[in-house]
Design a protein around this motif. Structure first.
Motif, mmCIF file in Angstrom:
data_model
loop_
_atom_site.group_PDB
_atom_site.id
_atom_site.type_symbol
_atom_site.label_atom_id
_atom_site.label_comp_id
_atom_site.label_asym_id
_atom_site.label_seq_id
_atom_site.Cartn_x
_atom_site.Cartn_y
_atom_site.Cartn_z
ATOM 1 N N THR A 201 6.446 -2.864 -1.503
ATOM 2 C CA THR A 201 6.206 -1.846 -2.530
ATOM 3 C C THR A 201 6.239 -2.478 -3.913
ATOM 4 O OG1 THR A 201 7.279 -0.292 -1.025
ATOM 5 C CG2 THR A 201 6.766 0.515 -3.213
ATOM 6 N N PRO A 229 3.126 -1.503 2.078
ATOM 7 C CA PRO A 229 3.975 -0.788 1.111
ATOM 8 C C PRO A 229 4.792 0.301 1.789
ATOM 9 C CG PRO A 229 1.745 0.038 0.991
ATOM 10 C CD PRO A 229 1.715 -1.112 1.964
ATOM 11 N N GLN A 233 2.044 2.952 -5.356
ATOM 12 C CA GLN A 233 2.027 1.751 -6.201
ATOM 13 C C GLN A 233 1.063 1.941 -7.363
ATOM 14 O OE1 GLN A 233 0.925 -0.364 -2.401
ATOM 15 N NE2 GLN A 233 1.977 -2.048 -3.429
#
Length: 472
Positions: A201, A229, A233
């Protein structure tokens, strides 16, 4: 300030020897310069440097911190780049030496190493190249890694690993689970995985003005921006060149609620895939492609797609905004702007307002990226790669590669004179209202809203691009 801090005053600033700079004799004399009430207020809302844009632009790096000289090309030990990275507290690594640093393992910026600027434009001669050609038991083979950190700025560095494809998972640069990172004027080549990897992430990231070339076949990749992730983001990929990478130019796979923008890049000689869009996380990938130039090369397949949704393991629909993108091909080759099965996911406005203020037309990007992408001064590899792109509207050269090339020679040189040890060239300091006899990096000498150090480092970046370096 703690009782352990010792203050020394002069007419412009206060210098404090801070207790956390205690690792090794190379930094025993490192000072943190702070402005006086009359000096520059180090506001956290100031961008990383003049001209910084995108979602990573608020990275502060080492602003307000110590100036740490890198005095040798050793893998580790006093005066090395690793020694500067391994410290804690705001700091700025400036180079008194140019050449190749042969690493024994990855340079890793961790949580405790946050608030760091590595300023390769300060290196004399041919600048700095990081390479690694020996394995280690930890599997730390990627030259440069930011892992679980925050507020990191990296400028004018080259990363060229020397492993064969038998050593997997070697990136040029990995930014893992970190935020507020700005990668500027970086060059990578010959990765066995991605030339650039934003892993986990990672968010509030700008990758700009960089050159990613010749990932090793058969896993030849430019950039993986969505790599496992765990939440939304914010990523800007701006004014970069991806050259002679088979696919992932770039690869995007993100949660809904993300803000992903691919703006003003030059993509050349991809083999099979250009911009890849996956939707393997809830909400689907929201992404904007704006003002990019896609140019076919000798290795490009006959029919390719500049923007292509891959439905493998998809859990939702992507949202694709595209504007001002240009494709160019020759002979029987054809780059179709949007794949037919992707057209249904095109939206009429960006999923997020663009963090790049004024995107340029793609044709102008072609000229600016070929002139300024990558670390400067350009080494032999970057010079060759840029030449292979060729003029706009004409066929270029280049090819897919399966083994690393020979490392270019990186000359050393004479560093600029910095008698007051504030990271700035004595001869240039008056240009920004600074004094060569005063350690005054964080004062705003000319009243333009930027510290002397910020002004000087941006000026020096522009000088390196122009082929100049302070000689006094």
């Amino acid at each position: 300030m703690t009782d352990a801090a010792k203050a020394v005053s002069n007419s412009n600033c206060l210098l404090f020897r801070l207790p956390f700079f205690r690792r090794g004799s190379a930094v025993a004399g490192a000072f943190l310069a702070l402005t006086s009430a009359a000096g520059l207020s180090l506001a956290q809302e100031q961008p990383a440097f003049p001209g910084a844009e995108g979602y990573g632009k608020m990275a502060t790096g080492g602003r307000g911190g110590a100036i740490i000289p890198v005095t040798n090309l050793n893998d580790a030990g006093p005066g090395s780049l690793r020694a500067c990275i391994d410290l804690s507290g705001p700091r700025n690594c400036v180079f008194k030496v140019g050449g190749t640093i042969k690493l024994k393992s990855s340079l890793v910026v961790r949580d405790q190493n946050a608030n760091l600027s590595i300023l390769g434009q300060t290196a004399p001669g041919g600048g700095i190249l990081l390479t690694i050609d020996q394995t280690n038991s930890e599997g730390l083979h990627t030259p440069f890694v930011v892992k679980g950190s925050v507020n990191v700025i990296i400028r004018h560095l080259r990363m060229r690993p020397q492993f064969s494809n038998s050593i997997p998972n070697v990136d040029g640069v990995t930014i893992e689970d970190s935020r507020l990172v700005y990668v500027d004027h970086v060059s990578t080549s010959w990765a066995t995985d991605e030339n650039f990897n934003a892993y986990a992430t990672t968010t509030d990231l700008t990758v700009a003005n960089s050159l990613f070339a010749e990932g090793l076949n058969k896993h030849s990749k430019c950039a993986l921006l969505g790599s496992d992730p765990r939440g939304p983001q914010n990523i800007s990929f701006w004014k970069n060149a991806c050259v002679s990478n088979r696919d992932r130019n770039p690869d995007n796979n993100h949660y809904g609620g993300s803000c992903i923008e691919i703006v003003n890049n030059l993509f050349f000689n991809a083999a099979s895939e250009w911009g890849e869009i996956f939707s393997q996380f809830p909400g689907g990938t929201p992404i904007s492609f704006v003002g990019n130039y896609f140019k076919a090369g000798p290795s490009t397949n006959e029919v390719t797609y500049a923007m292509n949704w891959n439905d493998t393991a998809s859990v939702d629909n992507p949202k694709l905004y595209q504007s001002g993108n240009v494709t160019w091909s020759f002979g029987k080759k054809s780059i179709v702007a949007i794949a037919p099965d992707t057209l249904g996911f095109v939206v009429d406005k960006p999923p997020c307002p663009l963090a790049i203020a004024n995107p340029e037309p793609a044709e102008a990007v072609y000229a600016s990226v070929t002139a300024t992408a990558g670390a400067f001064p350009r080494d032999g590899v970057d010079t060759r790669v840029i030449a292979e792109i060729g003029p706009i509207g004409q066929k270029g050269g280049g090819k897919m590669v399966s083994v690393p090339g020979a490392l270019p020679e990186i000359a050393n040189g004479e560093p600029y004179l910095d008698s007051d040890v504030d990271g700035m060239a004595d001869a240039i300091e008056p240009q920004f209202g600074a004094a060569a006899v005063s350690n005054d990096p964080w004062v705003d000498g000319d009243g333009n809203g930027w510290s002397n150090f910020d002004d000087f480092m941006q000026w020096l970046s522009e000088e390196r691009i122009a082929g100049r370096y302070p000689t006094d």
